[in-house]
Scaffold this motif. Structure first.
Motif, PDB file in Angstrom:
ATOM      1  N   ILE A   1       0.841  -1.199   0.000  1.00 59.45           N
ATOM      2  CA  ILE A   1       0.000   0.000   0.000  1.00 59.45           C
ATOM      3  C   ILE A   1       0.872   1.244   0.000  1.00 59.45           C
ATOM      4  O   ILE A   1       0.584   2.241  -0.669  1.00 59.45           O
ATOM      5  N   GLY A   2       1.966   1.159   0.769  1.00 61.21           N
ATOM      6  CA  GLY A   2       2.892   2.278   0.779  1.00 61.21           C
ATOM      7  C   GLY A   2       3.445   2.563  -0.604  1.00 61.21           C
ATOM      8  O   GLY A   2       3.508   3.716  -1.050  1.00 61.21           O
ATOM      9  N   ILE A   3       3.828   1.508  -1.321  1.00 62.44           N
ATOM     10  CA  ILE A   3       4.358   1.677  -2.674  1.00 62.44           C
ATOM     11  C   ILE A   3       3.272   2.214  -3.605  1.00 62.44           C
ATOM     12  O   ILE A   3       3.507   3.092  -4.446  1.00 62.44           O
ATOM     13  N   TYR A   4       2.068   1.699  -3.444  1.00 62.06           N
ATOM     14  CA  TYR A   4       0.938   2.141  -4.265  1.00 62.06           C
ATOM     15  C   TYR A   4       0.742   3.650  -4.104  1.00 62.06           C
ATOM     16  O   TYR A   4       0.613   4.404  -5.072  1.00 62.06           O
ATOM     17  N   TYR A   5       0.752   4.080  -2.861  1.00 61.07           N
ATOM     18  CA  TYR A   5       0.552   5.492  -2.573  1.00 61.07           C
ATOM     19  C   TYR A   5       1.679   6.329  -3.169  1.00 61.07           C
ATOM     20  O   TYR A   5       1.447   7.387  -3.752  1.00 61.07           O
ATOM     21  N   TRP A   6       2.909   5.822  -3.046  1.00 64.71           N
ATOM     22  CA  TRP A   6       4.075   6.506  -3.615  1.00 64.71           C
ATOM     23  C   TRP A   6       3.892   6.656  -5.121  1.00 64.71           C
ATOM     24  O   TRP A   6       4.167   7.713  -5.692  1.00 64.71           O
ATOM     25  N   ASN A   7       3.399   5.584  -5.729  1.00 60.93           N
ATOM     26  CA  ASN A   7       3.175   5.549  -7.164  1.00 60.93           C
ATOM     27  C   ASN A   7       2.221   6.670  -7.587  1.00 60.93           C
ATOM     28  O   ASN A   7       2.494   7.430  -8.519  1.00 60.93           O
ATOM     29  N   ILE A   8       1.129   6.810  -6.857  1.00 57.09           N
ATOM     30  CA  ILE A   8       0.140   7.825  -7.224  1.00 57.09           C
ATOM     31  C   ILE A   8       0.687   9.226  -6.978  1.00 57.09           C
ATOM     32  O   ILE A   8       0.616  10.125  -7.820  1.00 57.09           O
ATOM     33  N   LYS A   9       1.263   9.419  -5.800  1.00 54.95           N
ATOM     34  CA  LYS A   9       1.752  10.738  -5.432  1.00 54.95           C
ATOM     35  C   LYS A   9       2.848  11.194  -6.387  1.00 54.95           C
ATOM     36  O   LYS A   9       2.907  12.365  -6.773  1.00 54.95           O
ATOM     37  N   ASP A  10       3.684  10.253  -6.775  1.00 53.02           N
ATOM     38  CA  ASP A  10       4.780  10.601  -7.672  1.00 53.02           C
ATOM     39  C   ASP A  10       4.253  11.062  -9.016  1.00 53.02           C
ATOM     40  O   ASP A  10       4.729  12.057  -9.589  1.00 53.02           O
ATOM     41  N   ALA A  11       3.227  10.334  -9.514  1.00 53.38           N
ATOM     42  CA  ALA A  11       2.667  10.722 -10.806  1.00 53.38           C
ATOM     43  C   ALA A  11       2.141  12.150 -10.730  1.00 53.38           C
ATOM     44  O   ALA A  11       2.355  12.971 -11.632  1.00 53.38           O
ATOM     45  N   TYR A  12       1.472  12.453  -9.641  1.00 54.82           N
ATOM     46  CA  TYR A  12       0.899  13.786  -9.468  1.00 54.82           C
ATOM     47  C   TYR A  12       1.985  14.846  -9.397  1.00 54.82           C
ATOM     48  O   TYR A  12       1.939  15.852 -10.107  1.00 54.82           O
ATOM     49  N   LYS A  13       2.957  14.623  -8.551  1.00 58.23           N
ATOM     50  CA  LYS A  13       3.982  15.640  -8.331  1.00 58.23           C
ATOM     51  C   LYS A  13       4.805  15.889  -9.574  1.00 58.23           C
ATOM     52  O   LYS A  13       5.136  17.027  -9.909  1.00 58.23           O
ATOM     53  N   VAL A  14       5.167  14.813 -10.262  1.00 57.57           N
ATOM     54  CA  VAL A  14       6.016  14.996 -11.446  1.00 57.57           C
ATOM     55  C   VAL A  14       5.278  15.785 -12.511  1.00 57.57           C
ATOM     56  O   VAL A  14       5.846  16.670 -13.156  1.00 57.57           O
ATOM     57  N   ARG A  15       3.971  15.464 -12.649  1.00 56.51           N
ATOM     58  CA  ARG A  15       3.204  16.186 -13.666  1.00 56.51           C
ATOM     59  C   ARG A  15       3.128  17.663 -13.299  1.00 56.51           C
ATOM     60  O   ARG A  15       3.235  18.532 -14.148  1.00 56.51           O
ATOM     61  N   ARG A  16       2.985  17.933 -12.037  1.00 54.66           N
ATOM     62  CA  ARG A  16       2.878  19.330 -11.619  1.00 54.66           C
ATOM     63  C   ARG A  16       4.180  20.051 -11.890  1.00 54.66           C
ATOM     64  O   ARG A  16       4.187  21.181 -12.374  1.00 54.66           O
TER      65      ARG A  16
END
Lengths: 473, 287
Positions: A131-146
């Motif tokens: 779950i931790g990795i999953y969350y990292w995955n989502i957050k990373d996608a968001y931050k990088v796009r921003r």
């Protein structure tokens, strides 16, 4: 112009053609397929990494479960079809539904409650990490796009990995320790805590019997059933008394010897200190077994000696006299003093030599007597310096299995106690409950109680230490 | 006036002499109490008979019969070798794990650091029995039962919290300026660890290595649980079984075994006591 265009004020970064995308879009993509958001952000390696993990989860689940068409023909059952993760979770909740039974051809197939429990805990731990990795995955996608939107700058995966190594150096170094701690320390602790809420004991032994959750029943029993309560209060009281007495005697014994050897009258300090450090240097298990034989009631030399010189009429059963359990208790404390004073003596000596001599000179000028010098200067300073160790010693003695078990095995026997003897401390009682009597659930209850007591004391002690206070969190 | 001073000097001398003799008497008494069990067990191991009842501190006809018996009748040398293996492995792995963890906790700020430190503290408070069954089943599933490596893993994992905290405290006294200047010179974190931190931590590392080397010699519960075959037993189990029950019969063999185990460790301890005391006081001062 009055209002400059924001774009024109930016440094000249070549536009790599990416449109401005709402950062939530890659994030949402990553929710469904891990790494998809990263791919949209043009970070292919990272995307592959996350996707590989998601694939791994699915593969593990399917491979360890039974998901073939034939298996699913009768519908989806958690028990029959689930894989490592799903069945693990199911096992944790139900602790199995079918025990193995003794058939004509041997044991039938069935659930082993405890194996299910442990696999369930492991599955849970893995799921948390995932779950931790999953969350990292989502957050990373968001931050990088921003970041992409603002600066048009995309970090290649290679650079990302290099930054990652540098930034995650700490985590990477800690990984072996963390993994070991999780599997070998954390998982068993969770297991132990959970067992206290089950009925796992010799009457409910898998695989032919199922273990079930009983909530707080064990705790209630401990404090409501007379024989359990009586045993518990008795053993607990003695544990506490023992911990205090053993710590205090060794502390003052060590302090006394340190002061004596340190005094100006004594020549050859190193010689005396080397002799006195011997009890600490010899492996305690050996010394304890030696004392056990020395104080043996039937054959031991000390009992024999006392009879020979006429002090006692018959041999004293130091550790076996049920009518006078305090003899055993006192003997244990004395033996522990032999074992424990060198440690404190060495400690005090070290502390005393680091004390500032000028204080003593000033005191002498003021006319202080030797006694005043000791009680008003030396003792408070030494106490302040060694207080944390004193408390740690208390906590250690509270759980000092070796001394009690090797000397007396908890005896002399006490018929009023449930599975315990007169010198049993909580930890040896737990040991007997576990290994000899297989009352695992009660043993776990006791362990939780010990933890709550010693844990709070140690935690409080720790918060008073320098390290904790100086730590910049 | 001179008489007064003379008299004072005399009584002072007498009182002082009395105190000094008392002090030495006390020291000798304590020394006797300290040494008696040691002499007894050493003497018994060289005594002629086999029983506990007839054991004497000073043997009449010293013999090394029991030492021979020990090696012939039991698998003592095998136990010795087993325990030595485990001790060495544990020492190396433990020092590596705890020092690297301490380095990270001491030098860096990172997310979850506070959580990590609290977790380390909390984990060491649990009495190990609670987890025994779980470890047993876990090892059963992974084939680590009756296996020395499994034993080492449990020892190494168990010491992580305390020793990390201990080494971290020690590292607190190593100036961060050293790290920073090295980093300016272009050193990586790994290089700093091996070239600067490790050499400077020798005293505390000696302490940790020593305590971790000695721990398996004395541990009873874990091997009792995880080791079942005779060939893999450790010394603690072997010696304990010698005097459990049949105290009278095997006592002198036990005495011989006890001496053989105690002597090297005691020598090690006394020789390195400087480091041990340093390590222990480090727990107090920097703790």
């Amino acid at each position: 112009m009055a209002t400059a265009n924001v774009n024109e004020q930016k440094p000249n970064i070549p536009d790599n053609g990416s449109k401005k995308m709402n950062p939530s879009l890659p994030a949402i993509l990553s929710v469904f397929i891990w790494g998809l958001g990263q791919v949209v952000n043009k970070q292919f390696l990272k995307g592959l990494f996350f996707f590989a993990i998601q694939l791994l989860v699915v593969v593990v689940e399917v491979a360890t479960g039974h998901y073939s068409k034939a298996d699913l023909s009768e519908g989806f059952y958690l028990r029959e079809n689930g894989g490592f993760f799903i069945k693990g979770f199911w096992g944790l909740v139900t602790l199995g539904t079918q025990p193995r039974t003794m058939g004509i051809t041997g044991l039938t197939e069935g659930d082993h409650s405890i194996v299910l429990l442990i696999n369930g805990i492991i599955a849970l731990i893995f799921i948390s990490v995932l779950i931790g990795i999953y969350y990292w995955n989502i957050k990373d996608a968001y931050k990088v796009r921003r970041t992409l939107n603002e600066t048009n700058f995309v970090q290649t995966s290679r650079e990302y990995l290099r930054d990652l190594w540098d930034g995650m150096f700490e985590f990477i170094v800690l990984i072996p320790s963390m993994v070991m701690l999780t599997l070998i320390s954390l998982m068993p602790i969770i297991f132990g805590v959970l067992i206290a809420f089950t009925d796992y004991n010799k009457f409910h032994l898998p695989p032919t019997k199922l273990v079930s959750w009983v909530g707080f029943e064990n705790f209630v029993n401990l404090f409501s059933l007379p024989i359990w309560t009586h045993t518990f209060t008795g053993v607990f009281t003695w544990t506490f008394v023992w911990a205090i007495l053993s710590t205090v005697t060794c502390f003052f014994g060590g302090l006394f010897m340190a002061v004596v050897v340190n005094s100006n009258r004594v020549k050859g300090k190193k010689f005396w200190r080397t002799i006195f450090i011997l009890p600490w240097a010899i492996p305690s298990m050996i010394s304890l077994l030696v004392f056990k034989t020395l104080f043996n009631g039937q054959f031991g030399p000390i009992s024999q000696f006392l009879v020979d010189i006429g002090l006692t009429a018959e041999r004293i059963g130091w550790f076996t006299d049920s009518n006078h359990p305090n003899i055993a208790r006192a003997t244990i404390i004395v033996i522990n003093l032999w074992l424990g004073f060198p440690y404190f003596m060495a400690l005090m000596t070290g502390v005393m030599t680091s004390l500032d001599k000028e204080i003593y000179e000033a005191a002498k000028i003021d006319g202080a007597t030797r006694s005043q010098e000791f009680w008003k200067i030396t003792f408070p300073l030494v106490l302040a310096a060694t207080a944390p160790l004193l408390i740690m010693s208390f906590a250690t003695n509270f759980n000092n299995f070796n001394v009690i078990y090797f000397l007396t095995e908890g005896g002399p026997a006490n018929p009023n106690y449930q599975f315990a003897g007169s010198t049993d401390i909580l930890i040896t009682w737990i040991y007997k409950l576990t290994l000899d009597n297989r009352m695992y659930n009660m043993a776990s209850v006791m362990s939780i109680l010990i933890f709550l007591i010693i844990g709070s004391i140690s935690a409080w002690n720790f918060t008073r230490t320098k390290q904790f206070k100086e730590e910049e969190f | 006036m001179s008489t007064n001073i003379k008299m004072n000097k005399k009584s002072f001398n007498f009182g002082s002499a009395l105190l000094t003799s008392l002090t030495y008497i006390l020291l000798v008494l304590v020394a006797i109490v300290v040494l008696f069990p040691i002499i007894w067990i050493v003497g018994s191991s060289f005594g002629e008979s086999t029983g506990l009842a007839s054991a004497t501190p000073i043997p009449k006809n010293p013999t090394i019969e029991h030492y021979k018996e020990l090696f012939e009748k039991t698998k003592f040398s095998l136990w010795y070798w087993n325990t030595l293996k485990i001790a060495l492995l544990n020492m190396v792995i433990s020092v590596f794990l705890s020092t690297s963890a301490a380095y990270v906790f001491s030098r860096f700020k990172f997310k979850g650091k506070k959580f990590g430190m609290v977790a380390i503290l909390v984990l060491q408070m649990f009495p190990s029995f609670m987890g025994m069954i779980a470890i047993y089943i876990l090892f059963l599933n992974f084939g680590l039962l009756n296996n020395h490596l499994g034993l080492v893993l449990v020892y190494a994992a168990g010491q992580i919290p305390f020793n990390t905290w201990l080494i971290k405290g020690y590292l607190g006294a190593v100036p961060k300026a050293l790290d920073e200047s090295a980093m300016i010179d272009g050193a990586t974190k790994t290089q700093i660890f091996f070239k600067i931190i490790l050499p400077l931590s020798k005293p505390i590392l000696t302490f940790v290595a020593l305590t971790q080397f000695m721990a398996p010699w004395m541990d009873f519960i874990l091997p009792r649980l995880l080791i079942s075959s005779n060939e893999k037993k450790t010394l603690a189990i072997g010696l304990f079984e010698l005097i459990k029950g049949q105290t009278n019969q095997n006592f002198t063999m036990f005495a011989a075994g006890a001496v053989l185990v105690a002597v090297p460790i005691t020598i090690l301890y006394v020789w390195l006591q400087k480091y041990i005391i340093q390590g222990v006081t480090a727990g107090a001062n920097k703790g």
